[in-house]
Structures are given as C-alpha cells and as structure tokens.
Design a protein around this motif. Structure first.
Motif, PDB file in Angstrom:
ATOM      1  N   UNK A   1      -6.253  13.260  25.569  1.00 55.56           N
ATOM      2  CA  UNK A   1      -4.811  13.364  25.819  1.00 55.56           C
ATOM      3  C   UNK A   1      -4.546  13.601  27.302  1.00 55.56           C
ATOM      4  N   UNK A   2      -5.287  14.507  27.905  1.00 58.93           N
ATOM      5  CA  UNK A   2      -5.107  14.774  29.337  1.00 58.93           C
ATOM      6  C   UNK A   2      -5.453  13.539  30.173  1.00 58.93           C
ATOM      7  N   UNK A   3      -6.457  12.802  29.733  1.00 60.58           N
ATOM      8  CA  UNK A   3      -6.824  11.572  30.432  1.00 60.58           C
ATOM      9  C   UNK A   3      -5.682  10.560  30.364  1.00 60.58           C
ATOM     10  N   UNK A   4      -5.093  10.418  29.182  1.00 60.88           N
ATOM     11  CA  UNK A   4      -3.992   9.473  29.006  1.00 60.88           C
ATOM     12  C   UNK A   4      -2.734   9.917  29.750  1.00 60.88           C
ATOM     13  N   UNK A   5      -2.569  11.224  29.904  1.00 64.52           N
ATOM     14  CA  UNK A   5      -1.419  11.762  30.633  1.00 64.52           C
ATOM     15  C   UNK A   5      -1.676  11.868  32.137  1.00 64.52           C
ATOM     16  N   UNK A   6      -2.827  11.377  32.566  1.00 65.54           N
ATOM     17  CA  UNK A   6      -3.199  11.375  33.985  1.00 65.54           C
ATOM     18  C   UNK A   6      -3.273  12.795  34.544  1.00 65.54           C
ATOM     19  N   UNK A   7      -3.803  13.709  33.731  1.00 62.08           N
ATOM     20  CA  UNK A   7      -3.901  15.108  34.135  1.00 62.08           C
ATOM     21  C   UNK A   7      -5.337  15.534  34.439  1.00 62.08           C
ATOM     22  N   UNK A   8      -6.290  14.618  34.353  1.00 63.31           N
ATOM     23  CA  UNK A   8      -7.686  14.953  34.622  1.00 63.31           C
ATOM     24  C   UNK A   8      -7.968  14.852  36.113  1.00 63.31           C
ATOM     25  N   UNK A   9      -8.562  15.887  36.654  1.00 59.68           N
ATOM     26  CA  UNK A   9      -9.002  15.880  38.052  1.00 59.68           C
ATOM     27  C   UNK A   9     -10.517  15.760  38.058  1.00 59.68           C
ATOM     28  N   UNK A  10     -11.044  14.798  38.779  1.00 57.65           N
ATOM     29  CA  UNK A  10     -12.486  14.553  38.764  1.00 57.65           C
ATOM     30  C   UNK A  10     -12.936  13.978  40.090  1.00 57.65           C
ATOM     31  N   UNK A  11     -14.136  14.358  40.493  1.00 56.79           N
ATOM     32  CA  UNK A  11     -14.755  13.767  41.666  1.00 56.79           C
ATOM     33  C   UNK A  11     -15.811  12.742  41.253  1.00 56.79           C
ATOM     34  N   UNK A  12     -16.003  12.572  39.957  1.00 57.42           N
ATOM     35  CA  UNK A  12     -16.958  11.583  39.436  1.00 57.42           C
ATOM     36  C   UNK A  12     -16.223  10.346  38.943  1.00 57.42           C
TER      37      UNK A  12
END
Length: 199
Positions: A173-184
């Motif tokens: 859900x967070x991925x779809x809502x563009x809420x994931x922060x990642x350096x990978x």
C-alpha cells in the motif's frame, strides 16, 4: 506525522521505524489502489499447503492473497511478485530457493558481510519479489506469526539492505501511495503511478 518515523543508518543499510498502527491493514487496501486482472494467470495449480510444506514455514496471508488475486505478473513492469505455481523458473519456488542459496554461499566466503542466519532460522529471510535490477523484497522471519514479518529490500549484491516495520500488505500500500523511501529501489519506480501487468 513526522514524529512517528525515524531512520537509523547501519553499516549496510538502514531501518525505517514507524508508530504502530491501531489495526492491521486490510488486503482490500491493495485492490482499491491496484486493479487486479480479470483472469489471474497460473493460479489453478496453486496449493499453499504444498508450498508451505516444502518451505517448512507458514507464509504471510497478505502475500498468499496477493498471488491468488493477481497471479503471475509485475507491478509497474519492474517489481515481479513470486508465484510458486508459475512455470517461469525466474518467478516460482526455484527463484525463492536460488536467492536463499546464493546468500548462503556468499555468507560462507564473506561472513562479515553476510550476517543473516540460514533459513528458516529467526532473522533469516524469505524472498517474495525481485526487481528488474536484481534487488529482492523479502520477509524477515521472527518469533511472531508470519503476518508480522517485516519487509526487507535487499540490493542485488545481497549486502545492502533496508528493513521496514511494515508487513506485506502495508508495504505494498505504501509503495502504491508513493510513500516508500529507499536508496536501493530506483526513484523513478517509487514515484510512478503503478499498475499490475499479467505475465
């Protein structure tokens, strides 16, 4: 709320920690954001009892429901969710075992870099997706039910990793809502509007 999140750096990655949510997120939060195919592919022969018997662990309900609902395919033509019933060896149980065995072999040669125990020990990992870049998304085994497994993102070298407090459903859900922060994971993928493509 910015007070509910912090990022702490470790040698090979960082951990995202968030305030505990009052209730487990429902799977419908995914389908509300990501339209499932009318006819999901390669699910007719899917037997979770057989899969879990072979792996020796119970799998998160959210992951099982995702595969049963969407079948074989990708999110954003970039993130491929493993379907144990797929005939594609890059997307089925063989892929899951490959990433685990690869880690074990690297751990033997570079124990200081590859510190996770061998599956299915606590704090070992179970891959459930791979990106076009070769990065893997995994569940981190713990002493709680599988729905409580944290999500990890492992870089293609399997050294750098990011561990999230989110379970499978919440992470998607967070991925779809563009809420994931990642350096990978690449920023272009994180920021794009995502759809599911059957394969």
């Amino acid at each position: 709320n910015s007070d509910c999140a912090w990022i702490k750096w470790f040698r090979f990655g960082y951990v995202h920690s968030q305030c505990e949510r009052a209730a487990i997120m429902e799977f419908g939060e995914i389908t509300a954001r990501l339209s499932p195919p009318i006819l999901p592919k390669e699910i007719d022969d899917l037997s979770w009892d057989a899969v879990e018997g072979e792996l020796g662990v119970e799998l998160p309900a959210g992951y099982k429901e995702f595969v049963a609902t969407y079948g074989t395919g990708s999110i954003g033509k970039f993130l491929w969710i493993f379907n144990p019933a797929s005939k594609n060896r890059s997307l089925n149980g063989e892929a899951i075992r490959y990433f685990q065995s690869s880690y074990t072999e690297l751990k033997q040669d570079f124990p200081a870099d590859y510190t996770r125990p061998t599956f299915p020990a606590l704090n070992s990992f179970l891959p459930w997706a791979v990106t076009d870049n070769g990065d893997t998304l995994v569940g981190i085994l713990c002493d709680k039910p599988p729905n409580s497994w944290k999500v990890g993102v492992m870089a293609s070298d399997q050294v750098a990793e990011e561990i999230y407090e989110s379970d499978f459903v919440e992470f998607i859900v967070q991925l779809l809502d563009q809420e994931i922060d990642s350096k990978i994971l690449p920023r272009q993928f994180l920021d794009m509007k995502k759809t599911f493509q059957s394969f």
